[in-house]
Design an enzyme around this catalytic site. Structure first.
Site, PDB file in Angstrom:
ATOM      1  N   LEU A 146       0.997  -3.723  11.490  1.00  0.00           N
ATOM      2  CA  LEU A 146       0.020  -3.054  10.885  1.00  0.00           C
ATOM      3  C   LEU A 146      -1.176  -3.870  11.054  1.00  0.00           C
ATOM      4  O   LEU A 146      -1.276  -4.985  11.151  1.00  0.00           O
ATOM      5  CB  LEU A 146       0.174  -3.018   9.162  1.00  0.00           C
ATOM      6  CG  LEU A 146       1.472  -2.229   8.663  1.00  0.00           C
ATOM      7  CD1 LEU A 146       1.562  -2.411   7.154  1.00  0.00           C
ATOM      8  CD2 LEU A 146       1.393  -0.875   9.136  1.00  0.00           C
ATOM      9  N   ASP A 147      -2.353  -3.128  11.172  1.00  0.00           N
ATOM     10  CA  ASP A 147      -3.524  -3.667  11.597  1.00  0.00           C
ATOM     11  C   ASP A 147      -3.762  -4.914  10.309  1.00  0.00           C
ATOM     12  O   ASP A 147      -3.273  -4.764   9.289  1.00  0.00           O
ATOM     13  CB  ASP A 147      -4.634  -2.815  11.570  1.00  0.00           C
ATOM     14  CG  ASP A 147      -4.893  -1.861  12.476  1.00  0.00           C
ATOM     15  OD1 ASP A 147      -4.231  -1.962  13.506  1.00  0.00           O
ATOM     16  OD2 ASP A 147      -5.861  -0.812  12.286  1.00  0.00           O
ATOM     17  N   VAL A 148      -4.640  -5.754  10.821  1.00  0.00           N
ATOM     18  CA  VAL A 148      -5.224  -6.950   9.722  1.00  0.00           C
ATOM     19  C   VAL A 148      -5.743  -6.217   8.478  1.00  0.00           C
ATOM     20  O   VAL A 148      -5.394  -6.590   7.434  1.00  0.00           O
ATOM     21  CB  VAL A 148      -6.157  -7.924  10.418  1.00  0.00           C
ATOM     22  CG1 VAL A 148      -6.708  -9.030   9.055  1.00  0.00           C
ATOM     23  CG2 VAL A 148      -5.162  -8.797  11.527  1.00  0.00           C
TER      24      VAL A 148
END
Length: 314
Positions: A146-148
């Site tokens: 998952l993106d930051v």
């Protein structure tokens, strides 16, 4: 000018493929070797990319069949996993094979060059979870990311068997990944599929874009709730490209609310109190790698996204 050709190194020599005909030299090097545009441009500037034996500028348009010689930089030492306390990282489920977490905002999936913040892998190590040793050293056990700036549910492999089974399941699209997203405006139609290839943005290293010749990328969506200025969507990913949801809806001129990187309205973002994209990994369903039973894990909206949704509803 000092060139790595003289010192030796990872030397590659090949003809320019037909698909790169007419492309800038730095962009062609970036595409061929998976480098960022900045790294590719630095390599060309250093004289480490030759066309038919000659040094050319970054702006040089390559021709199909021309002979390209490149000396790639030595790979950086992989980041190490450091056990750490990660506030907000919640373990939803754990057994001998998998651990499912609810990832908070501001946390990366695994260590990477240039990232000094908290990671899921570091957080799990910090609370004593043994993770699979498969995969690159810095991302052991990670089968998807998952993106930051994206919150929600994420699974990590603890056993070798689980790592192999889950990597295969993700590769063959046997995992159902559902996200909730609030996007600007109202997609037309209200339910549909976005099928558009994604690759690195031709001009911005940190962004991705819909580009001809990119990797196949398919996003299914359905409108759950509509507001005057935005819509809450249920999104199902058929593929899992970097920034896929953000890129696809930005391309349709319906960027995720709060996603300034991909063109969101800063005024609306400020009104909703958002400093990141309204995007949440809502649920994850897959066959357990050991038992074969179907398991589903769900994550509730974090406080910042829930508050923004309430403002939209008022």
């Amino acid at each position: 000018m000092t060139s790595a050709f003289a010192a030796g190194g990872d030397h590659r020599s090949l003809p320019v493929p037909d698909g790169l005909d007419g492309m800038r030299l730095d962009q062609a090097v970036s595409r061929l070797f998976g480098l960022s545009r900045t790294a590719a441009a630095a390599l060309v500037d250093a004289g480490d990319a030759l066309i038919d034996g000659a040094v050319r500028p970054n702006s040089h348009k390559v021709k199909a069949g021309s002979w390209l010689e490149v000396t790639l930089p030595a790979p950086a030492a992989p980041p190490t996993v450091v056990p750490q306390a990660v506030p907000g990282l919640t373990v939803v489920y754990a057994d001998d094979d998998i651990v499912v977490v609810d990832k908070p905002v501001g946390v990366a999936a695994h260590p990477s060059p240039g990232w000094t913040g908290p990671t899921v892998i570091g957080g799990l190590a910090g609370i004593g979870h043994r993770i699979s040793t498969s995969g690159a050293a810095e991302r052991q056990g990670v089968v998807h990311r998952l993106d930051v700036g994206t919150t929600g549910v994420m699974v990590v492999a603890k056993s070798e068997q689980a790592y192999t089974a889950l990597k295969r399941a993700f590769k063959y699209r046997e995992v159902e990944k559902r996200y909730h997203a609030v996007v600007q405006g109202h997609p037309d139609p209200l339910r549909g599929t976005i099928d558009a290839p994604i690759d690195r943005h031709p001009h911005h290293d940190y962004r991705w874009a819909v580009v001809s010749g990119g990797k196949p990328s398919v996003t299914h969506y359905d409108t759950l709730e509509a507001f005057p200025s935005a819509s809450l969507l249920d999104v199902r990913l058929e593929t899992g490209r970097t920034h896929q949801i953000r890129v696809h809806f930005s391309t349709l001129r319906h960027p995720c609310v709060g996603d300034l990187t991909y063109g969101a309205d800063p005024t609306l973002s400020a009104r909703l109190g958002l400093s990141r994209q309204w995007l949440h990994a809502r649920s994850l369903s897959f066959l357990h790698p050991r038992t074969g039973d179907e398991v589903t894990f769900v994550s509730e909206y974090p406080d910042d996204l829930a508050r923004a949704l309430e403002i939209l509803r008022d």
